[in-house]
Enzyme design. Structure first.
Site, PDB file in Angstrom:
ATOM      1  N   SER A   1      -3.968  -0.435  -5.761  1.00 33.72           N
ATOM      2  CA  SER A   1      -4.586  -1.293  -4.751  1.00 33.72           C
ATOM      3  C   SER A   1      -4.551  -2.729  -5.256  1.00 33.72           C
ATOM      4  O   SER A   1      -5.266  -3.076  -6.201  1.00 33.72           O
ATOM      5  CB  SER A   1      -6.030  -0.856  -4.480  1.00 33.72           C
ATOM      6  OG  SER A   1      -6.661  -1.759  -3.590  1.00 33.72           O
TER       7      SER A   1
ATOM      8  N   LYS B   1      -6.388  14.154  -7.219  1.00 32.01           N
ATOM      9  CA  LYS B   1      -5.844  12.819  -6.977  1.00 32.01           C
ATOM     10  C   LYS B   1      -6.985  11.852  -6.692  1.00 32.01           C
ATOM     11  O   LYS B   1      -8.050  12.259  -6.226  1.00 32.01           O
ATOM     12  CB  LYS B   1      -4.873  12.826  -5.791  1.00 32.01           C
ATOM     13  CG  LYS B   1      -4.098  11.515  -5.623  1.00 32.01           C
ATOM     14  CD  LYS B   1      -3.170  11.569  -4.426  1.00 32.01           C
ATOM     15  CE  LYS B   1      -2.373  10.280  -4.294  1.00 32.01           C
ATOM     16  NZ  LYS B   1      -1.523  10.282  -3.086  1.00 32.01           N
TER      17      LYS B   1
ATOM     18  N   ASP C   1      -5.168   8.083 -11.529  1.00 26.69           N
ATOM     19  CA  ASP C   1      -5.662   6.721 -11.734  1.00 26.69           C
ATOM     20  C   ASP C   1      -5.664   5.936 -10.437  1.00 26.69           C
ATOM     21  O   ASP C   1      -5.000   6.304  -9.468  1.00 26.69           O
ATOM     22  CB  ASP C   1      -4.806   5.979 -12.770  1.00 26.69           C
ATOM     23  CG  ASP C   1      -3.367   5.813 -12.310  1.00 26.69           C
ATOM     24  OD1 ASP C   1      -3.125   4.978 -11.420  1.00 26.69           O
ATOM     25  OD2 ASP C   1      -2.482   6.517 -12.826  1.00 26.69           O
TER      26      ASP C   1
ATOM     27  N   GLU D   1      -7.698   7.920  -4.821  1.00 26.26           N
ATOM     28  CA  GLU D   1      -7.153   6.873  -3.969  1.00 26.26           C
ATOM     29  C   GLU D   1      -8.203   5.803  -3.721  1.00 26.26           C
ATOM     30  O   GLU D   1      -9.400   6.024  -3.931  1.00 26.26           O
ATOM     31  CB  GLU D   1      -6.658   7.440  -2.633  1.00 26.26           C
ATOM     32  CG  GLU D   1      -5.328   8.168  -2.743  1.00 26.26           C
ATOM     33  CD  GLU D   1      -4.666   8.371  -1.395  1.00 26.26           C
ATOM     34  OE1 GLU D   1      -5.363   8.277  -0.366  1.00 26.26           O
ATOM     35  OE2 GLU D   1      -3.450   8.626  -1.371  1.00 26.26           O
ATOM     36  N   SER D   2      -7.745   4.663  -3.226  1.00 25.36           N
ATOM     37  CA  SER D   2      -8.646   3.545  -2.930  1.00 25.36           C
ATOM     38  C   SER D   2      -8.826   3.389  -1.428  1.00 25.36           C
ATOM     39  O   SER D   2      -7.936   3.712  -0.644  1.00 25.36           O
ATOM     40  CB  SER D   2      -8.066   2.249  -3.499  1.00 25.36           C
ATOM     41  OG  SER D   2      -6.826   1.952  -2.875  1.00 25.36           O
ATOM     42  N   HIS D   3      -9.979   2.881  -1.044  1.00 28.25           N
ATOM     43  CA  HIS D   3     -10.227   2.441   0.334  1.00 28.25           C
ATOM     44  C   HIS D   3     -11.009   1.141   0.274  1.00 28.25           C
ATOM     45  O   HIS D   3     -12.055   0.982   0.897  1.00 28.25           O
ATOM     46  CB  HIS D   3     -10.958   3.516   1.135  1.00 28.25           C
ATOM     47  CG  HIS D   3     -10.198   3.951   2.344  1.00 28.25           C
ATOM     48  ND1 HIS D   3     -10.778   4.176   3.566  1.00 28.25           N
ATOM     49  CD2 HIS D   3      -8.869   4.178   2.543  1.00 28.25           C
ATOM     50  CE1 HIS D   3      -9.859   4.540   4.446  1.00 28.25           C
ATOM     51  NE2 HIS D   3      -8.691   4.553   3.836  1.00 28.25           N
TER      52      HIS D   3
ATOM     53  N   HIS E   1       0.821  -1.213   0.000  1.00 28.56           N
ATOM     54  CA  HIS E   1       0.000   0.000   0.000  1.00 28.56           C
ATOM     55  C   HIS E   1       0.856   1.265   0.000  1.00 28.56           C
ATOM     56  O   HIS E   1       0.523   2.245  -0.667  1.00 28.56           O
ATOM     57  CB  HIS E   1      -0.921  -0.017   1.226  1.00 28.56           C
ATOM     58  CG  HIS E   1      -1.921   1.092   1.250  1.00 28.56           C
ATOM     59  ND1 HIS E   1      -3.061   1.084   0.470  1.00 28.56           N
ATOM     60  CD2 HIS E   1      -1.961   2.253   1.954  1.00 28.56           C
ATOM     61  CE1 HIS E   1      -3.756   2.183   0.702  1.00 28.56           C
ATOM     62  NE2 HIS E   1      -3.107   2.910   1.587  1.00 28.56           N
TER      63      HIS E   1
ATOM     64  N   ARG F   1      -7.803  15.587   2.405  1.00 32.22           N
ATOM     65  CA  ARG F   1      -6.600  16.133   3.060  1.00 32.22           C
ATOM     66  C   ARG F   1      -5.424  16.221   2.094  1.00 32.22           C
ATOM     67  O   ARG F   1      -4.606  17.144   2.168  1.00 32.22           O
ATOM     68  CB  ARG F   1      -6.240  15.290   4.289  1.00 32.22           C
ATOM     69  CG  ARG F   1      -7.204  15.467   5.447  1.00 32.22           C
ATOM     70  CD  ARG F   1      -6.650  14.906   6.744  1.00 32.22           C
ATOM     71  NE  ARG F   1      -6.422  13.470   6.680  1.00 32.22           N
ATOM     72  CZ  ARG F   1      -7.358  12.532   6.853  1.00 32.22           C
ATOM     73  NH1 ARG F   1      -8.612  12.897   7.088  1.00 32.22           N
ATOM     74  NH2 ARG F   1      -7.057  11.252   6.802  1.00 32.22           N
ATOM     75  N   ASP F   2      -5.325  15.263   1.182  1.00 35.88           N
ATOM     76  CA  ASP F   2      -4.254  15.331   0.180  1.00 35.88           C
ATOM     77  C   ASP F   2      -4.350  16.606  -0.654  1.00 35.88           C
ATOM     78  O   ASP F   2      -3.329  17.148  -1.088  1.00 35.88           O
ATOM     79  CB  ASP F   2      -4.327  14.120  -0.754  1.00 35.88           C
ATOM     80  CG  ASP F   2      -3.738  12.865  -0.131  1.00 35.88           C
ATOM     81  OD1 ASP F   2      -2.887  13.000   0.764  1.00 35.88           O
ATOM     82  OD2 ASP F   2      -4.133  11.764  -0.530  1.00 35.88           O
TER      83      ASP F   2
END
Length: 724
Positions: free
Chosen positions: A521, A82, A481, A84-86, A40, A107-108
Site C-alpha cells: 500500500s 494473507k 506482510d 491486506e490493506s484497506h 494497488h 474471501r481470499d
C-alpha cells in the site's frame, strides 16, 4: 470520454497500451487498464524489489501469486493466510472501509478452499487529541467488530499504534487465517477450455468503481468526493457466501475459484485466465444487477462486495446453482474459458472490450525509482528522570503501551470455540479441531524504528513477530506482510521501501521463515504528512502438541523470573519518545544469530515443560513486560535488575532479542544447560510473589506499587485517551 490522465495512467503507459492493442483503446478498455495498471493491482513500483524475498521452504505449498499463501503443517492439514490493506477507503469512510477490508481478506481465504478461523488487525492512527482521529478510530474499530462478529470469524490478535504521522492516513491492515485439508486446496487458475465462468454471491451495483485507482494515489482535500469509491459490505451475505462456496468447492467439477476484490470483474477474470494461460469471454448482460441502467464500464469495474467467480465444468453447472440457491445467493453463468488468450467483454452479444489477458496482468511498465538516503540525526541527549516510579506509570498509561482491552472486548474472539490463548498475550493461539496441533498468530511492526532505520526496523519487525510466537510454544512457519509507505515518487520514501524490503528479506531468510503472501500500500500521505514506513509482519506458527501451549501470565507463587538474553542499551525507544518527546536517535541493534539462539532457548525450555510463562520484551522494555505478566496473572513480582548503564534504560530500554520466562527453582539447572548449549546468557532477576510490583535497580528500590494500581492504569488508559 475520460482521458488516460483522468484515470491515473501516464503518457508512457498509454503508449504501451496502444502498442499492446495495436490500436487506441475504447473507454471500457481504458478503464480496465487503469485499474489493472494501478499501483494497488500491479505493484509496478515494487515488483522488482519483492523478487528478493524468500518465498520457498519445505512446508510451502503455495507462495505469492495466488489468493493466499499455503503452508503444510502435517497430517494432511494446511494453514492458508494473507494480509491486506484497506487504508485509503478507511480514511474516507472508516466504518465501511474497515468492514469491507475484513470481507475481502476472508474471501481470499475461503477461495482457496479453507475455512477462515481467525482474523487479526494491525491499525495505526494519529494523535488521539484530534477529533478527526477519534472519529476514524471509532469508525474503524466499529467496522471491524461489525463485520467480523457477523460472519462468525473471531478477531483474536493485532496491534494499534498512535502517532501524528497517521492523522490523515490511518493504516488498516487485516489478516485472515484458515485451515484446510491439503488435498482439498483450490487455486485460481483456469486451465480447462470450454469451462463455464459463473458469478456467484451478491448482485452488482455501482459501489467501488475505481476503488483500486483511488487506493493508488495520495489523499487530498478532494478525496472526500471519492466516497462512492468505497465499497459497501453486507456481512450476513458474506456468511452465506462462505458456507455456499466451501460446499461448492468440494464438487469435482469446480475447477477454480477467484474472489472479486479490487477492480472487480476486470481483475478476477483477467487473473484467473492469465494464471492458466487461457482466455476468457463474458457477457455483462448476464451479470445480476441491483441498479438499473448500468453501463458496461460500470459493470466491469464495479467493486461490489460478496461476489466470487467460479470456473466450472459445464455438466456441473446445475449442481453448483442448486447449492447457491439453497443459500439464497445468486449464481449465473456469465461466460466461458477460451484458448485465444483474450479477455473478451460483451454486452448482449456485442463486443465492448477485447484485451489480451496478460496485457492486463503482466505487461505494466515497471517504474524505475530514484533513491535518496534519509540522514539520521544521531542519538539524542536524554535527560534522566528524578522519579522512576512516576515515569513508569506515565509510560504504562501511554497510548502505544496501555492495554487494548477496550478494543478487543468489542470483537467476538471466542466464536468458533477454537481460541485457546486470548487477545492480550504475545500472540493468539487456536486449536485445530480433530488434531493435537495448534497454531499461533501475530502481527508486528514498530513504524518509529523503521522511520529511524528502515533496514534495522524491518529486521526487528520480523524478529519480534517470531519471538511472540515462540513465547506461546510455537515454531514460526510462515509470513505474510503489508508494506505501508508514502509516495514512492519521493526518492527518500523509495529508499525507505527498498531498505525495508531488504531488512525483511534478511531476517526472514536467516530465521528460515518463508514469506508466502502479502500486499503493498503506497501513497499513504497528504499535503501535510507522510506516514512512517510501516512494513507490517503477519506471522503464523505451529504448536506440535497442545500440551506445549504457553502464555505471558505469571502463575505460581515462588516461581523464578529469568531473563533470557541479558543485554541492555540506551537507544531510541518508546520511553525517549513519550517521556522526553525525542523522535530521533539510533534504533536498538539486533544480531540475528543471537535472536535465533534466544528463540531456540525459549522454545526448547517450553517443550521441556519447565516454563510456567514466557513473554517477549518490546515497547516499554523490561519494566513494562514484567508489569504485563503480573497484570495478566494477577500476581506480584519482586525483581532486582543489575546493569552498568543508566537506571531508566535498564527499566525502559528496548534492546532486542530478550525474553522473560518463569520457572520453578528446581528447573533452573536444566534451563541453564539449554542456554549454555545455545551460547546464550540468562539471569535470574526476581521471583513471583504476593500482590506487590517491586523493582530495584542495582539494589535500590525504584518502583513499589500494588498490582491493583498498575492494572487500573494499564486497562483504563486507552478509553480515557479516546473519551477525553
Amino acid at each position: 470520454m475520460l482521458s488516460h490522465r483522468d484515470l491515473g495512467l501516464t503518457d508512457k503507459e498509454y503508449e504501451k497500451i496502444v502498442e499492446l492493442l495495436h490500436r487506441e483503446p475504447n473507454e471500457v478498455e481504458l478503464g480496465m487498464f487503469s485499474v489493472m495498471w494501478s499501483e494497488h493491482c500491479s505493484y509496478k513500483h515494487t515488483k522488482h524489489l519483492l523478487r528478493d524475498l524468500p518465498t520457498s521452504g519445505e512446508r510451502v505449498i503455495q507462495g505469492p501469486g495466488e489468493n493466499a499463501g499455503v503452508v503444510d503443517i502435517g497430517d494432511n492439514l494446511v494453514i492458508v493466510f494473507k494480509m491486506e490493506s484497506h487504508n485509503h477507503p478507511s480514511a474516507i469512510e472508516p466504518f465501511q472501509g474497515a468492514a469491507t477490508g475484513i470481507g475481502g481478506i476472508v474471501r481470499d481465504i475461503f477461495a482457496m478452499g479453507a475455512r477462515p478461523i481467525a482474523l487479526l488487525d494491525s491499525l495505526r492512527f494519529g494523535d488521539l487529541k484530534s477529533a478527526k482521529v477519534k472519529y476514524l478510530f471509532s469508525g474503524v474499530v466499529s467496522g471491524i467488530a461489525h463485520y467480523g462478529n457477523c460472519i462468525g470469524v473471531p478477531t483474536v490478535a493485532g496491534e494499534i499504534y498512535f502517532d501524528d504521522c497517521y492523522t490523515d492516513n490511518p493504516i488498516v491492515n487485516v489478516m485472515c487465517v484458515g485451515i484446510a485439508k491439503k488435498d482439498e486446496i483450490k487455486f485460481a487458475r483456469a486451465q480447462f477450455s470450454g469451462a463455464s465462468v459463473m458469478l456467484v454471491g451478491a448482485m452488482t451495483g455501482r459501489d467501488g468503481i475505481h476503488g483500486a485507482s483511488f487506493a493508488s494515489e495520495n489523499l487530498s482535500e478532494k478525496s472526500q468526493e471519492k466516497r462512492p469509491s468505497v465499497q459497501v459490505g453486507d456481512p450476513f451475505m458474506e456468511k452465506l457466501l462462505i458456507e455456499a462456496c466451501l460446499e461448492a468447492i468440494k464438487i469435482e467439477g469446480v475447477l477454480a475459484v477467484q474472489d472479486l476484490g479490487a477492480a472487480g470483474l476486470t481483475s478476477a477474470c483477467s487473473e484467473i485466465a492469465s494464471r492458466g494461460n487461457k482466455g476468457i469471454e463474458i457477457d455483462l448482460a448476464f451479470v445480476p444487477q441491483r441498479e438499473k441502467g448500468m453501463t458496461p464500464y460500470e459493470i466491469v469495474l464495479s467493486e461490489s462486495q460478496e461476489r466470487m467467480l467460479l470456473v466450472v465444468k459445464p455438466e456441473y453447472e446445475d449442481e453448483v446453482k442448486q447449492i447457491f440457491q439453497r443459500w439464497d445467493l445468486y449464481s449465473q453463468k456469465i461466460g466461458v474459458i477460451t484458448d485465444d488468450g483474450l479477455f473478451t467483454v460483451k454486452m448482449n452479444g456485442k463486443i465492448v472490450a477485447q484485451v489480451p489477458t496478460k496485457a492486463l496482468t503482466e505487461k505494466v511498465p515497471v517504474v524505475e525509482m530514484s533513491f535518496e538516503k534519509r540522514v539520521n540525526s544521531g542519538n539524542a541527549d536524554v535527560p534522566e528522570p528524578e522519579n522512576l516510579q512516576e515515569t513508569f506509570l506515565k509510560l504504562l498509561s501511554s497510548e502505544n503501551i496501555c492495554s487494548r482491552r477496550s478494543v478487543y472486548e468489542r470483537y467476538d474472539h471466542r466464536v468458533g470455540i477454537n481460541t485457546v490463548v486470548l487477545p492480550g498475550s504475545d500472540a493468539a493461539v487456536l486449536r485445530i479441531k480433530g488434531s493435537s496441533k495448534a497454531i499461533a498468530v501475530t502481527t508486528d511492526c514498530n513504524g518509529f524504528y523503521c522511520f529511524l532505520d528502515p533496514y534495522e526496523g524491518a529486521k526487528i519487525a520480523v524478529a519480534e513477530a517470531a519471538r511472540n510466537l515462540v513465547a506461546t510454544g510455537a515454531m514460526p512457519v510462515g509470513i505474510t506482510d503489508c508494506l505501508n509507505f508514502a509516495s514512492p515518487d519521493d526518492p527518500k520514501v523509495a529508499y525507505q521501501l527498498k531498505r525495508a524490503v531488504e531488512g525483511m528479506a534478511e531476517a526472514a531468510r536467516f530465521l528460515r521463515i518463508p514469506i508466502v503472501s502479502g500486499n503493498v500500500s503506497l501513497y499513504n500521505e497528504s499535503k501535510k504528512r507522510k506516514i512512517y514506513p510501516t512494513p507490517v509482519i503477519g506471522m503464523v506458527g505451529l504448536i506440535e502438541d497442545i500440551s506445549y501451549i504457553c502464555d505471558a501470565a505469571f502463575k505460581n507463587e515462588g516461581d523464578l523470573v529469568v531473563l533470557i538474553g541479558e543485554n541492555f542499551s540506551e537507544s531510541a525507544c518508546e520511553y525517549t519518545k513519550v517521556i522526553w518527546g525525542i523522535d530521533y536517535g539510533k534504533v536498538p541493534s539486533i544480531d540475528l544469530e543471537v535472536e535465533k539462539r534466544v528463540q531456540q532457548v525459549c522454545l526448547k525450555a517450553i517443550r521441556e515443560k519447565i516454563v510456567s510463562s514466557a513473554h517477549d520484551l518490546s515497547e516499554g522494555g523490561l519494566a513494562v513486560s514484567l508489569a504485563e505478566s503480573s497484570i495478566l496473572g494477577n500476581i506480584g513480582v519482586i525483581c532486582d535488575l543489575r546493569a552498568n548503564i543508566r537506571r531508566d534504560f535498564v527499566l525502559f530500554g528496548e534492546q532486542q532479542s530478550r525474553m522473560i520466562v518463569t520457572i520453578k527453582k528446581e528447573n533452573l539447572p536444566l534451563l541453564k544447560k539449554i542456554a549454555e548449549d545455545n551460547n546464550i546468557s540468562i539471569c535470574v532477576i526476581g521471583r513471583v510473589a504476593g500482590k506487590k510490583f517491586i523493582i530495584s535497580v542495582n539494589g535500590e528500590k525504584v518502583i513499589d506499587l500494588n498490582i491493583d494500581e498498575i492494572r487500573e492504569v494499564y486497562y483504563t488508559s486507552l478509553e480515557k485517551w479516546v473519551n477525553e
